[in-house]
Design a protein around this motif. Structure first.
Motif, PDB file in Angstrom:
ATOM      1  N   TYR A  44       0.900  -1.150   0.000  1.00 15.26           N
ATOM      2  CA  TYR A  44       0.000   0.000   0.000  1.00 15.26           C
ATOM      3  C   TYR A  44       0.942   1.203   0.000  1.00 15.26           C
ATOM      4  O   TYR A  44       1.347   1.686   1.054  1.00 15.26           O
ATOM      5  N   ASP A  45       1.326   1.604  -1.194  1.00 17.92           N
ATOM      6  CA  ASP A  45       2.405   2.569  -1.361  1.00 17.92           C
ATOM      7  C   ASP A  45       2.153   3.846  -0.567  1.00 17.92           C
ATOM      8  O   ASP A  45       1.039   4.378  -0.559  1.00 17.92           O
ATOM      9  N   ALA A  46       3.216   4.305   0.083  1.00 16.71           N
ATOM     10  CA  ALA A  46       3.104   5.509   0.903  1.00 16.71           C
ATOM     11  C   ALA A  46       4.443   6.216   0.967  1.00 16.71           C
ATOM     12  O   ALA A  46       5.495   5.572   0.960  1.00 16.71           O
ATOM     13  N   TYR A  47       4.372   7.519   1.046  1.00 13.95           N
ATOM     14  CA  TYR A  47       5.548   8.334   1.318  1.00 13.95           C
ATOM     15  C   TYR A  47       5.110   9.465   2.238  1.00 13.95           C
ATOM     16  O   TYR A  47       4.120  10.141   1.971  1.00 13.95           O
ATOM     17  N   MET A  48       5.830   9.638   3.331  1.00 17.10           N
ATOM     18  CA  MET A  48       5.513  10.641   4.354  1.00 17.10           C
ATOM     19  C   MET A  48       4.130  10.380   4.990  1.00 17.10           C
ATOM     20  O   MET A  48       3.425  11.303   5.374  1.00 17.10           O
ATOM     21  N   ARG A  49       3.766   9.110   5.094  1.00 15.49           N
ATOM     22  CA  ARG A  49       2.508   8.760   5.758  1.00 15.49           C
ATOM     23  C   ARG A  49       2.751   8.726   7.262  1.00 15.49           C
ATOM     24  O   ARG A  49       3.702   8.086   7.726  1.00 15.49           O
ATOM     25  N   PRO A  50       1.900   9.372   8.036  1.00 18.04           N
ATOM     26  CA  PRO A  50       2.055   9.331   9.492  1.00 18.04           C
ATOM     27  C   PRO A  50       1.840   7.903  10.017  1.00 18.04           C
ATOM     28  O   PRO A  50       0.872   7.234   9.626  1.00 18.04           O
ATOM     29  N   LEU A  51       2.720   7.464  10.871  1.00 21.75           N
ATOM     30  CA  LEU A  51       2.555   6.147  11.487  1.00 21.75           C
ATOM     31  C   LEU A  51       1.229   6.080  12.236  1.00 21.75           C
ATOM     32  O   LEU A  51       0.572   5.043  12.258  1.00 21.75           O
ATOM     33  N   SER A  52       0.816   7.188  12.821  1.00 20.65           N
ATOM     34  CA  SER A  52      -0.441   7.225  13.582  1.00 20.65           C
ATOM     35  C   SER A  52      -1.668   6.955  12.715  1.00 20.65           C
ATOM     36  O   SER A  52      -2.737   6.660  13.233  1.00 20.65           O
TER      37      SER A  52
END
Length: 163
Positions: free
Chosen positions: A136-144
């Motif tokens: 589920y591609d992500a960049y700069m996604r908050p861990l929260s």
């Protein structure tokens, strides 16, 4: 004889920024085979270490889709390699969320402590940790923003290579 070399966190960050939303054709895409997250995490770690461990079965390397270790693309196998590696390649220690740095790995798990995801840490603020990931591609996604029951944080301590 083994010598210590630094883990280049800046290179990890640059690689993650470049490839988080794309696929590097030099590596197989595991999206349809259980997920690509740990493969991407390994690519990022390699960008920062530039050293693989070619020990059959228990090392950490990727030569091609049919010539790689389980630790390159498997969540538990990567954890086991990084936390027990005494030879060439990167090595890590499990830590808490307050002791991680950019270029470290967080592994997400369920209530049974089955870990299933290996995002790469790309930024840290007082409010949150931001990650890059595949599947589920992500960049700069908050861990929260993730739903998970447990997390373990792997701080890459350094890298060893043979002189």
């Amino acid at each position: 004889m083994l010598m210590e070399i630094p883990y280049n966190r800046e290179q990890v960050s640059e690689y993650a920024k470049t490839w988080a939303l794309l696929r590097n054709r030099a590596f197989m895409n595991f999206d349809k085979m259980g997920g690509d997250c740990t493969n991407f995490a390994s690519q990022c770690i390699y960008a920062g270490s530039r050293i693989m461990n070619y020990t059959p079965v228990f090392g950490w390397y990727y030569k091609g889709s049919n010539d790689r270790t389980p630790s390159w693309s498997g969540v538990e196998y990567l954890y086991n390699f990084l936390t027990t590696n005494k030879a060439a390649g990167p090595y890590a220690e499990q830590t808490d969320r307050n002791s991680v740095e950019v270029g470290d790995i967080v592994q997400l798990g369920n209530v049974e402590n089955h870990f299933y995801h290996s995002p790469v840490i790309v930024d840290i603020t007082p409010e949150d940790i931001f990650i890059a990931a595949h599947t589920y591609d992500a960049y700069m996604r908050p861990l929260s923003s993730y739903l998970y029951s447990t997390a373990r944080f792997l701080h890459i301590v350094g890298v060893r290579k043979y002189e």
